[in-house]
Motif scaffolding. Structure first.
Motif, PDB file in Angstrom:
ATOM      1  N   PHE A 212       0.838  -1.197   0.000  1.00  0.00           N
ATOM      2  CA  PHE A 212       0.000   0.000   0.000  1.00  0.00           C
ATOM      3  C   PHE A 212       0.875   1.250   0.000  1.00  0.00           C
ATOM      4  CE2 PHE A 212      -2.413   3.254   2.392  1.00  0.00           C
ATOM      5  CZ  PHE A 212      -3.531   3.335   1.586  1.00  0.00           C
ATOM      6  N   PHE A 213       0.436   2.254  -0.763  1.00  0.00           N
ATOM      7  CA  PHE A 213       1.189   3.507  -0.845  1.00  0.00           C
ATOM      8  C   PHE A 213       0.257   4.669  -0.504  1.00  0.00           C
ATOM      9  CE2 PHE A 213       3.273   0.412  -3.464  1.00  0.00           C
ATOM     10  CZ  PHE A 213       4.596   0.530  -3.060  1.00  0.00           C
ATOM     11  N   PRO A 214       0.706   5.571   0.368  1.00  0.00           N
ATOM     12  CA  PRO A 214      -0.172   6.654   0.836  1.00  0.00           C
ATOM     13  C   PRO A 214      -0.449   7.674  -0.259  1.00  0.00           C
ATOM     14  CG  PRO A 214       2.050   6.941   1.685  1.00  0.00           C
ATOM     15  CD  PRO A 214       2.034   5.609   1.006  1.00  0.00           C
ATOM     16  N   VAL A 215      -1.460   8.491  -0.006  1.00  0.00           N
ATOM     17  CA  VAL A 215      -1.914   9.474  -0.990  1.00  0.00           C
ATOM     18  C   VAL A 215      -0.784  10.383  -1.473  1.00  0.00           C
ATOM     19  CG1 VAL A 215      -3.371  11.531  -1.277  1.00  0.00           C
ATOM     20  CG2 VAL A 215      -4.342   9.412  -0.365  1.00  0.00           C
ATOM     21  N   PRO A 216       0.069  10.938  -0.610  1.00  0.00           N
ATOM     22  CA  PRO A 216       1.128  11.812  -1.133  1.00  0.00           C
ATOM     23  C   PRO A 216       2.012  11.126  -2.168  1.00  0.00           C
ATOM     24  CG  PRO A 216       0.913  12.118   1.227  1.00  0.00           C
ATOM     25  CD  PRO A 216       0.060  10.940   0.874  1.00  0.00           C
ATOM     26  N   PHE A 217       2.298   9.840  -1.974  1.00  0.00           N
ATOM     27  CA  PHE A 217       3.125   9.170  -2.970  1.00  0.00           C
ATOM     28  C   PHE A 217       2.337   8.853  -4.231  1.00  0.00           C
ATOM     29  CE2 PHE A 217       5.100   5.552  -5.113  1.00  0.00           C
ATOM     30  CZ  PHE A 217       6.320   6.138  -5.408  1.00  0.00           C
ATOM     31  N   VAL A 218       1.055   8.534  -4.104  1.00  0.00           N
ATOM     32  CA  VAL A 218       0.236   8.327  -5.300  1.00  0.00           C
ATOM     33  C   VAL A 218       0.237   9.600  -6.144  1.00  0.00           C
ATOM     34  CG1 VAL A 218      -2.084   7.835  -6.162  1.00  0.00           C
ATOM     35  CG2 VAL A 218      -1.187   6.558  -4.210  1.00  0.00           C
ATOM     36  N   LYS A 219       0.151  10.748  -5.500  1.00  0.00           N
ATOM     37  CA  LYS A 219       0.228  12.018  -6.238  1.00  0.00           C
ATOM     38  C   LYS A 219       1.606  12.182  -6.886  1.00  0.00           C
ATOM     39  CE  LYS A 219      -3.088  14.688  -3.482  1.00  0.00           C
ATOM     40  NZ  LYS A 219      -3.250  15.847  -2.578  1.00  0.00           N
ATOM     41  N   LYS A 220       2.643  11.789  -6.174  1.00  0.00           N
ATOM     42  CA  LYS A 220       3.989  11.888  -6.741  1.00  0.00           C
ATOM     43  C   LYS A 220       4.118  10.982  -7.963  1.00  0.00           C
ATOM     44  CE  LYS A 220       8.878  11.900  -5.364  1.00  0.00           C
ATOM     45  NZ  LYS A 220       9.861  11.579  -4.298  1.00  0.00           N
TER      46      LYS A 220
ATOM     47  N   THR B  75      -2.538   8.667 -18.580  1.00  0.00           N
ATOM     48  CA  THR B  75      -3.422   7.690 -17.944  1.00  0.00           C
ATOM     49  C   THR B  75      -2.733   7.075 -16.732  1.00  0.00           C
ATOM     50  OG1 THR B  75      -4.420   7.159 -20.084  1.00  0.00           O
ATOM     51  CG2 THR B  75      -4.788   5.604 -18.295  1.00  0.00           C
ATOM     52  N   PHE B  76      -3.416   7.102 -15.605  1.00  0.00           N
ATOM     53  CA  PHE B  76      -2.947   6.433 -14.385  1.00  0.00           C
ATOM     54  C   PHE B  76      -3.908   5.296 -14.077  1.00  0.00           C
ATOM     55  CE2 PHE B  76      -3.172   6.488  -9.535  1.00  0.00           C
ATOM     56  CZ  PHE B  76      -2.136   5.583  -9.394  1.00  0.00           C
ATOM     57  N   HIS B  77      -3.429   4.066 -14.233  1.00  0.00           N
ATOM     58  CA  HIS B  77      -4.203   2.860 -13.940  1.00  0.00           C
ATOM     59  C   HIS B  77      -3.930   2.492 -12.477  1.00  0.00           C
ATOM     60  CE1 HIS B  77      -4.826  -1.692 -15.128  1.00  0.00           C
ATOM     61  NE2 HIS B  77      -5.432  -1.375 -14.001  1.00  0.00           N
ATOM     62  N   TRP B  78      -4.986   2.582 -11.678  1.00  0.00           N
ATOM     63  CA  TRP B  78      -4.871   2.382 -10.227  1.00  0.00           C
ATOM     64  C   TRP B  78      -5.442   1.018  -9.880  1.00  0.00           C
ATOM     65  CZ3 TRP B  78      -7.019   6.721  -6.493  1.00  0.00           C
ATOM     66  CH2 TRP B  78      -6.315   6.695  -5.284  1.00  0.00           C
ATOM     67  N   HIS B  79      -4.550   0.065  -9.589  1.00  0.00           N
ATOM     68  CA  HIS B  79      -4.964  -1.306  -9.285  1.00  0.00           C
ATOM     69  C   HIS B  79      -5.351  -1.371  -7.805  1.00  0.00           C
ATOM     70  CE1 HIS B  79      -5.044  -5.677  -9.864  1.00  0.00           C
ATOM     71  NE2 HIS B  79      -4.448  -5.763  -8.687  1.00  0.00           N
ATOM     72  N   LEU B  80      -6.665  -1.369  -7.548  1.00  0.00           N
ATOM     73  CA  LEU B  80      -7.175  -1.105  -6.197  1.00  0.00           C
ATOM     74  C   LEU B  80      -7.631  -2.330  -5.422  1.00  0.00           C
ATOM     75  CD1 LEU B  80      -9.192   2.121  -7.062  1.00  0.00           C
ATOM     76  CD2 LEU B  80      -7.276   2.003  -5.466  1.00  0.00           C
ATOM     77  N   THR B  81      -7.836  -3.468  -6.073  1.00  0.00           N
ATOM     78  CA  THR B  81      -8.316  -4.641  -5.340  1.00  0.00           C
ATOM     79  C   THR B  81      -7.586  -5.885  -5.812  1.00  0.00           C
ATOM     80  OG1 THR B  81     -10.118  -5.345  -6.833  1.00  0.00           O
ATOM     81  CG2 THR B  81     -10.598  -3.547  -5.304  1.00  0.00           C
TER      82      THR B  81
END
Length: 619
Positions: A170-178, A190-196
């Motif tokens: 898991f990566f926190p929101v600040p790093f997802v923004k980075k 495009t940012f593909h966010w693999h969430l599950t």
């Protein structure tokens, strides 16, 4: 057709066409990544003052101007918006309707009057400022001079993606923004966010609170490289609970952040496979009684949701909330690696097969997917899935992400489906960067070998397709799965510098690509990565290989070079690991032949960080 309007007049002789490096006045390559379509330079530079006025009218230009303000602050510049076009040093201009370049194309001109960026909309203006930033020094300087240049640019592909798996780790929101910043800086959209996945559910769903109370956490995590384990006794666990999830407010925050940077977020909600974390919270959705737990291993598990009416209601409820959170056109349903072991044993599945007239259980997944697709269509969304969705049958409206090589993408394009190419052998950036498997000089990783040059060599348009079929290839995507990638620093290590090669594959037409010309431009990016404190992998010295050796007078002669400007190369001839204290390479290295000699060399970057060693056994 030239992209420069006639008003640009006669272009000066120095310039770039078809991949030759454009030179600034000093003779230094401009170092732009990805390579623009057309670049023409001329003598002279424009000095940006410390206080910069930016002309921007309309919401899109003003959004880009606000972003530019943030981008220039680390360079010691302050930005103010103005409505006085003549007084502005930087002008963000709207192209006339029907101008060449499309919605993401732009034209950038630097001359004695300042900087002008012209585009049809916000995305093009944004990409224009990203190019401008690469023309500026990477750090604050007293005089920030921009070379006189005229650039006309547009992307080769409309889908230029990067995927981050946040389920295995898991990566926190600040790093997802980075991570989104990484993509945006190199013109990905495009940012593909693999969430599950089996190892964790990462998105808050209001109707199913146990997904974040139970499914988002696993009791422990496997230690070591699972692919190396041979017996059950080899499997060891850390005994530490692990997990996390994003609230819906955090999801909205990330989506808004990406949208400001012209990046579309594509959520992935895995189904029907990779779903045992769901069963940990809602075991009634399984084909056989539980209990189940969020998985602590990697790979593929037989336990998946059962394709019954309660399961459909569950996913429709989940997707209703997902669709409301993500305004982009696509929702990814996964669809990969769904073993049918439990389905074959299930009376409910046998009844479905009987009712639908299926003799192959794989067809049930196609039936499942089509029902989900119909629901998504009703929500105004397009379904996208991994290439396994082809196996159960799909209509021509679904989009296929071809990961098991190009075969699935070729089949889909021939069928009339849109395709995103993302083959493991070219675009899986969790694969290793060292030819030696399980090298002690590299962090733990899943395996494989994907060097920078191979990434760069990829052409997303298969020769097997006709020109009409090739139009179904939307673009490419780099994927980063995180079974062994536990920290933001390791994400950066795996991404860079290979992500820059992906950027050029996605943006620059294949006919203009040239690896030899790419490397010096790549070299100028390292100082920019340093300025942003990005933990890139320092490339090994080039030239210590059997193809580069010159044999003369009983000696093997090597000519080494570094891809990092200003770096030093140190070497040893006794097999020991080189460092700052060992011999420094200053001229071609001649070693005697006729006896076994292990030559090893490392690059030591100006920031002090070292590359992994490269080596060659000389006989």
């Amino acid at each position: 057709m030239p992209m420069f309007p006639a008003r640009f007049g006669t272009l000066l002789a120095t310039g770039l066409l078809l991949g030759a490096p454009a030179l600034a006045q000093s003779g230094t390559p401009l170092g732009l990544v990805p390579l623009p379509r057309e670049v023409h330079t001329s003598a002279g530079t424009y000095a940006l003052p410390q206080k910069i006025s930016v002309y921007a009218t309309g919401p899109a230009a003003q959004n880009v101007a606000e972003l530019l303000k943030g981008f220039l602050a680390p360079l010691g510049k302050t930005v103010a918006l103005t409505t006085n076009r003549q007084a502005a040093q930087i002008r963000l201009l709207t192209a006339a309707p029907g101008a060449p370049g499309g919605p993401e194309g732009y034209q950038l001109v630097v001359d004695k009057s300042g900087v002008s960026i012209t585009a049809a909309g916000g995305a093009g203006l944004f990409y224009g400022i990203q190019t401008l930033l690469q023309l500026l020094p990477p750090k604050a300087t007293a005089a920030a001079r921009v070379p006189y240049v005229r650039i006309a640019d547009e992307p080769a592909f409309g889908w230029r993606g990067g995927m981050l798996d946040v389920c295995r780790h898991f990566f926190p929101v600040p790093f997802v923004k980075k991570y989104i910043d990484f993509l945006a800086a190199y013109k990905f959209n495009t940012f593909h966010w693999h969430l599950t996945d089996d190892q964790g559910w990462r998105i808050e769903i209001k109707k199913y609170p146990k997904l974040t109370q139970i499914s988002a956490f696993r009791k422990e995590t496997l230690i070591g490289a699972q692919q190396m384990f041979k017996t059950p006794a080899d499997f060891k666990y850390d005994g530490t609970p692990y997990g996390g999830f994003y609230t819906q407010d955090q999801i909205r925050e990330v989506v808004a952040y990406a949208r400001e940077r012209y990046v579309t977020v594509v959520p992935e909600i895995e189904m029907p496979g990779h779903s045992v974390a769901i069963l940990a919270a809602y075991p009634e959705l399984a084909c056989k009684p539980g209990p189940y737990e969020t998985w602590t291993m990697w790979g593929v598990i037989d336990d998946i949701v059962c394709p019954t009416e309660p399961t459909f209601r569950f996913f429709e409820d989940v997707l209703a909330e997902v669709c409301a959170l993500f305004p982009g056109p696509y929702v990814h349903i996964g669809g990969d690696e769904a073993p049918k072991t439990r389905w074959k044993e299930s009376a409910a599945v046998q009844e479905i097969m009987k009712k639908e007239g299926y003799t192959d259980v794989e067809k049930v997944q196609g039936w499942f997917n089509r029902r989900i697709e119909a629901f998504l269509t009703g929500k105004g969304k397009k379904m996208i899935g991994w290439d396994e969705i082809l196996e159960g049958g799909i209509d021509d409206k679904a989009t296929v992400m071809s990961w098991r090589g190009e075969k699935g993408g070729i089949e889909a394009a021939r069928h009339g489906n849109d395709v995103v190419m993302t083959p493991t052998t070219y675009l899986y950036l969790d694969y290793g960067q060292n030819p030696q498997p399980n090298s002690p000089d590299e962090p733990l990783m899943i395996g494989g070998y994907l060097p920078l040059e191979k990434v760069y060599s990829y052409n997303p348009l298969p020769k097997e397709l006709t020109p009409a079929q090739q139009k179904h290839i939307l673009g490419i995507q780099a994927n980063l799965w995180t079974e062994y990638i536990t920290t933001p620093q390791k994400v950066e290590y795996m991404l860079f510098p290979r992500l820059l090669a992906v950027a050029e594959v996605a943006w620059t037409p294949a006919a203009q690509k040239n690896y030899a010309a790419f490397l010096p431009r790549l070299g100028q990016q390292f100082a920019r990565l340093d300025a942003k404190a990005i933990n890139y992998r320092v490339p090994e010295p080039v030239g210590l290989d059997s193809l580069s050796v010159v044999r003369q007078d009983g000696k093997a002669v090597f000519t080494l070079r570094s891809l990092v400007p200003g770096a030093q190369i140190h070497y040893t001839l006794d097999g020991h690991l080189p460092d700052e204290t060992t011999d420094r390479y200053t001229k071609p290295l001649a070693v005697p032949q006729g006896r076994r000699l292990l030559v090893r060399a490392v690059t030591i970057a100006p920031n002090g960080r070292k590359s992994p060693p490269t080596e060659l056994l000389v006989r």
